[in-house]
Structure formats: C-alpha cells, structure tokens
Design a protein around this motif. Structure first.
Motif, PDB file in Angstrom:
ATOM      1  N   ASP A  53     -16.976   5.259  21.115  1.00  0.00           N
ATOM      2  CA  ASP A  53     -18.149   4.446  20.773  1.00  0.00           C
ATOM      3  C   ASP A  53     -17.755   3.295  19.854  1.00  0.00           C
ATOM      4  O   ASP A  53     -18.155   2.145  20.073  1.00  0.00           O
ATOM      5  CB  ASP A  53     -19.230   5.296  20.096  1.00  0.00           C
ATOM      6  N   VAL A  54     -16.977   3.586  18.834  1.00  0.00           N
ATOM      7  CA  VAL A  54     -16.536   2.546  17.898  1.00  0.00           C
ATOM      8  C   VAL A  54     -15.704   1.499  18.631  1.00  0.00           C
ATOM      9  O   VAL A  54     -15.901   0.299  18.434  1.00  0.00           O
ATOM     10  CB  VAL A  54     -15.754   3.156  16.712  1.00  0.00           C
ATOM     11  N   ALA A  55     -14.795   1.925  19.495  1.00  0.00           N
ATOM     12  CA  ALA A  55     -13.942   0.981  20.221  1.00  0.00           C
ATOM     13  C   ALA A  55     -14.775   0.040  21.087  1.00  0.00           C
ATOM     14  O   ALA A  55     -14.554  -1.179  21.081  1.00  0.00           O
ATOM     15  CB  ALA A  55     -12.936   1.743  21.078  1.00  0.00           C
ATOM     16  N   ARG A  56     -15.699   0.592  21.817  1.00  0.00           N
ATOM     17  CA  ARG A  56     -16.510  -0.236  22.724  1.00  0.00           C
ATOM     18  C   ARG A  56     -17.391  -1.209  21.945  1.00  0.00           C
ATOM     19  O   ARG A  56     -17.510  -2.385  22.309  1.00  0.00           O
ATOM     20  CB  ARG A  56     -17.324   0.665  23.638  1.00  0.00           C
ATOM     21  N   ILE A  57     -18.009  -0.733  20.876  1.00  0.00           N
ATOM     22  CA  ILE A  57     -18.854  -1.610  20.061  1.00  0.00           C
ATOM     23  C   ILE A  57     -17.999  -2.684  19.395  1.00  0.00           C
ATOM     24  O   ILE A  57     -18.374  -3.861  19.371  1.00  0.00           O
ATOM     25  CB  ILE A  57     -19.658  -0.792  19.027  1.00  0.00           C
ATOM     26  N   ALA A  58     -16.845  -2.296  18.858  1.00  0.00           N
ATOM     27  CA  ALA A  58     -15.957  -3.267  18.203  1.00  0.00           C
ATOM     28  C   ALA A  58     -15.509  -4.338  19.190  1.00  0.00           C
ATOM     29  O   ALA A  58     -15.460  -5.533  18.839  1.00  0.00           O
ATOM     30  CB  ALA A  58     -14.748  -2.557  17.591  1.00  0.00           C
ATOM     31  N   GLN A  70     -18.077 -12.712  18.910  1.00  0.00           N
ATOM     32  CA  GLN A  70     -17.604 -13.627  17.869  1.00  0.00           C
ATOM     33  C   GLN A  70     -16.474 -14.528  18.368  1.00  0.00           C
ATOM     34  O   GLN A  70     -15.917 -15.305  17.603  1.00  0.00           O
ATOM     35  CB  GLN A  70     -17.153 -12.839  16.637  1.00  0.00           C
ATOM     36  N   GLN A  71     -16.139 -14.398  19.646  1.00  0.00           N
ATOM     37  CA  GLN A  71     -15.103 -15.198  20.295  1.00  0.00           C
ATOM     38  C   GLN A  71     -13.769 -15.141  19.543  1.00  0.00           C
ATOM     39  O   GLN A  71     -13.090 -16.147  19.363  1.00  0.00           O
ATOM     40  CB  GLN A  71     -15.582 -16.637  20.465  1.00  0.00           C
ATOM     41  N   LEU A  72     -13.421 -13.935  19.118  1.00  0.00           N
ATOM     42  CA  LEU A  72     -12.146 -13.732  18.441  1.00  0.00           C
ATOM     43  C   LEU A  72     -11.043 -13.593  19.480  1.00  0.00           C
ATOM     44  O   LEU A  72     -11.221 -12.946  20.497  1.00  0.00           O
ATOM     45  CB  LEU A  72     -12.197 -12.479  17.567  1.00  0.00           C
ATOM     46  N   ASP A  73      -9.932 -14.184  19.200  1.00  0.00           N
ATOM     47  CA  ASP A  73      -8.797 -14.132  20.114  1.00  0.00           C
ATOM     48  C   ASP A  73      -7.872 -12.986  19.696  1.00  0.00           C
ATOM     49  O   ASP A  73      -6.768 -13.211  19.202  1.00  0.00           O
ATOM     50  CB  ASP A  73      -8.056 -15.474  20.094  1.00  0.00           C
ATOM     51  N   ILE A  74      -8.380 -11.765  19.870  1.00  0.00           N
ATOM     52  CA  ILE A  74      -7.627 -10.569  19.505  1.00  0.00           C
ATOM     53  C   ILE A  74      -7.532  -9.704  20.755  1.00  0.00           C
ATOM     54  O   ILE A  74      -8.535  -9.425  21.409  1.00  0.00           O
ATOM     55  CB  ILE A  74      -8.330  -9.813  18.357  1.00  0.00           C
ATOM     56  N   PRO A  75      -6.324  -9.281  21.130  1.00  0.00           N
ATOM     57  CA  PRO A  75      -6.162  -8.497  22.360  1.00  0.00           C
ATOM     58  C   PRO A  75      -7.002  -7.219  22.361  1.00  0.00           C
ATOM     59  O   PRO A  75      -7.193  -6.576  21.323  1.00  0.00           O
ATOM     60  CB  PRO A  75      -4.671  -8.156  22.368  1.00  0.00           C
ATOM     61  N   LYS A  76      -7.480  -6.867  23.537  1.00  0.00           N
ATOM     62  CA  LYS A  76      -8.327  -5.689  23.704  1.00  0.00           C
ATOM     63  C   LYS A  76      -7.651  -4.428  23.183  1.00  0.00           C
ATOM     64  O   LYS A  76      -8.282  -3.608  22.522  1.00  0.00           O
ATOM     65  CB  LYS A  76      -8.686  -5.519  25.187  1.00  0.00           C
ATOM     66  N   ASP A  77      -6.342  -4.270  23.465  1.00  0.00           N
ATOM     67  CA  ASP A  77      -5.693  -3.040  23.022  1.00  0.00           C
ATOM     68  C   ASP A  77      -5.443  -3.015  21.516  1.00  0.00           C
ATOM     69  O   ASP A  77      -5.200  -1.958  20.943  1.00  0.00           O
ATOM     70  CB  ASP A  77      -4.425  -2.733  23.816  1.00  0.00           C
ATOM     71  N   VAL A  78      -5.557  -4.158  20.847  1.00  0.00           N
ATOM     72  CA  VAL A  78      -5.515  -4.177  19.380  1.00  0.00           C
ATOM     73  C   VAL A  78      -6.854  -3.675  18.840  1.00  0.00           C
ATOM     74  O   VAL A  78      -6.895  -2.840  17.930  1.00  0.00           O
ATOM     75  CB  VAL A  78      -5.173  -5.585  18.844  1.00  0.00           C
ATOM     76  N   VAL A  79      -7.939  -4.158  19.410  1.00  0.00           N
ATOM     77  CA  VAL A  79      -9.271  -3.713  18.977  1.00  0.00           C
ATOM     78  C   VAL A  79      -9.444  -2.220  19.252  1.00  0.00           C
ATOM     79  O   VAL A  79      -9.873  -1.458  18.372  1.00  0.00           O
ATOM     80  CB  VAL A  79     -10.389  -4.536  19.661  1.00  0.00           C
ATOM     81  N   TYR A  80      -9.094  -1.787  20.436  1.00  0.00           N
ATOM     82  CA  TYR A  80      -9.214  -0.364  20.778  1.00  0.00           C
ATOM     83  C   TYR A  80      -8.259   0.491  19.934  1.00  0.00           C
ATOM     84  O   TYR A  80      -8.631   1.570  19.470  1.00  0.00           O
ATOM     85  CB  TYR A  80      -8.960  -0.138  22.274  1.00  0.00           C
ATOM     86  N   GLY A  81      -7.036   0.006  19.742  1.00  0.00           N
ATOM     87  CA  GLY A  81      -6.083   0.746  18.916  1.00  0.00           C
ATOM     88  C   GLY A  81      -6.604   0.932  17.503  1.00  0.00           C
ATOM     89  O   GLY A  81      -6.490   2.016  16.915  1.00  0.00           O
ATOM     90  N   ALA A  96     -11.477  -5.740  10.068  1.00  0.00           N
ATOM     91  CA  ALA A  96     -12.115  -4.806   9.129  1.00  0.00           C
ATOM     92  C   ALA A  96     -13.630  -4.961   9.164  1.00  0.00           C
ATOM     93  O   ALA A  96     -14.362  -3.961   9.146  1.00  0.00           O
ATOM     94  CB  ALA A  96     -11.583  -5.015   7.714  1.00  0.00           C
ATOM     95  N   GLU A  97     -14.106  -6.202   9.226  1.00  0.00           N
ATOM     96  CA  GLU A  97     -15.555  -6.434   9.321  1.00  0.00           C
ATOM     97  C   GLU A  97     -16.126  -5.808  10.599  1.00  0.00           C
ATOM     98  O   GLU A  97     -17.148  -5.139  10.578  1.00  0.00           O
ATOM     99  CB  GLU A  97     -15.858  -7.938   9.330  1.00  0.00           C
ATOM    100  N   ILE A  98     -15.438  -6.070  11.712  1.00  0.00           N
ATOM    101  CA  ILE A  98     -15.880  -5.536  12.997  1.00  0.00           C
ATOM    102  C   ILE A  98     -15.839  -4.014  12.983  1.00  0.00           C
ATOM    103  O   ILE A  98     -16.767  -3.355  13.451  1.00  0.00           O
ATOM    104  CB  ILE A  98     -15.003  -6.108  14.138  1.00  0.00           C
ATOM    105  N   LEU A  99     -14.777  -3.450  12.445  1.00  0.00           N
ATOM    106  CA  LEU A  99     -14.653  -1.998  12.393  1.00  0.00           C
ATOM    107  C   LEU A  99     -15.748  -1.392  11.523  1.00  0.00           C
ATOM    108  O   LEU A  99     -16.355  -0.387  11.891  1.00  0.00           O
ATOM    109  CB  LEU A  99     -13.265  -1.591  11.876  1.00  0.00           C
ATOM    110  N   TYR A 100     -16.013  -2.001  10.380  1.00  0.00           N
ATOM    111  CA  TYR A 100     -17.087  -1.520   9.505  1.00  0.00           C
ATOM    112  C   TYR A 100     -18.418  -1.496  10.272  1.00  0.00           C
ATOM    113  O   TYR A 100     -19.129  -0.494  10.266  1.00  0.00           O
ATOM    114  CB  TYR A 100     -17.191  -2.412   8.268  1.00  0.00           C
TER     115      TYR A 100
END
Length: 171
Positions: A39-44, A51-62, A136-140
């Motif tokens: 749930d956290v991974a999908r929402i993040a 927010q149009q962040l250029d961060i790879p999907k597997d970084v966000v999920y990781g 960190a903001e997104i994860l929070y």
C-alpha cells in the motif's frame, strides 16, 4: 524489477521481515507486513508521479519496501525503527544493486519517514529539492495515507489522535 527482487530476497531483509511477522502476530493495531508495504509503495509512487519527480519506480518501491525493516529491532530492544531501518538499509541496498546515490536517498527517507520536519538531521528548509528529502516527504504521506482507520476494528483503542486517523477512503 530485478533490484526489488534482490532486495526482498536478501537474507538480512528476509530475516528481519520474518522476525517482524512473529512480533506482530497478535497485534490488534496496524501491522507492518506486506499488505502495508505494498500500500505504501503504490501510494508513494502515485505521489511521485503527481509531483512529476524524476525518481525511478524501483527506487520508490524499494524505499517503501524497506522503510519499516527496523521494526523488529524496535520490538527487540527499543531502538527507534527509523534509525534501525536506515542501518539495515545501508547494508541491504548496495547488495541489491542500488547505486550509492540511490541508497543514500532511500536511507535518508527511511531515517526521516516519521516526521516531515527532518531527514537524517537536516531541516526541511535547507534541502527542499534534495531527492532524499522529497522521498522522505512522500514516504511520510504514503505511510499515513495507507492506514485504513475507517475500517479498523481496533480504531477505538488506537493511540493515534482522532484528527490523524484516516476516516475515509482517499481518492
């Protein structure tokens, strides 16, 4: 995503997740197993896209998959789970194939995911564009939004203040 496979298959990760499952077996409140992590991974990831962040999907999920890895240590000896999680992530992420820069972002997010006011000791106003701070903001946010207080049988006994409980489905 090969790096996520290696992260989730890492012996230290598996050991800590199994320990966490045992510690939370009888817990009536929110648990921190796979349902929560997904749930956290999908929402993040949705938040990162919005927010149009250029961060790879597997970084966000990781980041999401590893953010509560320190909870078993908190149950064992009282260590703050965000700090214990950062230490564990520092060991696991490079072996899973994350670059030192990506591991730094994720570790900063893990360390700071319990507060929007800091990331690893740094104040928000000093690093608003830093990827670790954004993660960190997104994860929070994702960690809080993932809670289903509106459907929780233990909501009445929960220690969270009523104004922080998620009372409706988030769209």
């Amino acid at each position: 995503m090969p790096r996520l496979e290696r992260l989730c298959g890492h012996p230290l990760y598996k050991r800590e997740m199994q320990a966490l499952e045992i510690y939370e077996r009888g817990r009536e409140f929110c648990r921190h197993g796979w349902d929560h992590l997904l749930d956290v991974a999908r929402i993040a990831y949705i938040l990162a896209l919005e927010q149009q962040l250029d961060i790879p999907k597997d970084v966000v999920y990781g980041m999401a998959f590893i953010h509560d890895i320190g909870r078993a240590a908190q149950y064992r000896d009282g260590t703050d789970h965000a700090l214990a999680g950062k230490r564990l992530a520092q060991q696991i992420l490079p072996e899973a194939g994350y670059s030192s820069e990506e591991a730094g972002w994720i570790c900063g997010a893990v360390a700071g995911h319990r507060s929007t006011q800091k990331t690893d000791g740094m104040q928000a106003e000093t690093m608003p564009k830093d990827p670790a701070w954004k993660l960190a903001e997104i994860l929070y946010q994702a960690d809080k939004l993932s809670r289903r207080c509106y459907d929780c049988p233990a909501s009445g006994a929960c220690y969270w203040p009523e104004d922080r409980k998620i009372q409706t489905i988030i769209y």
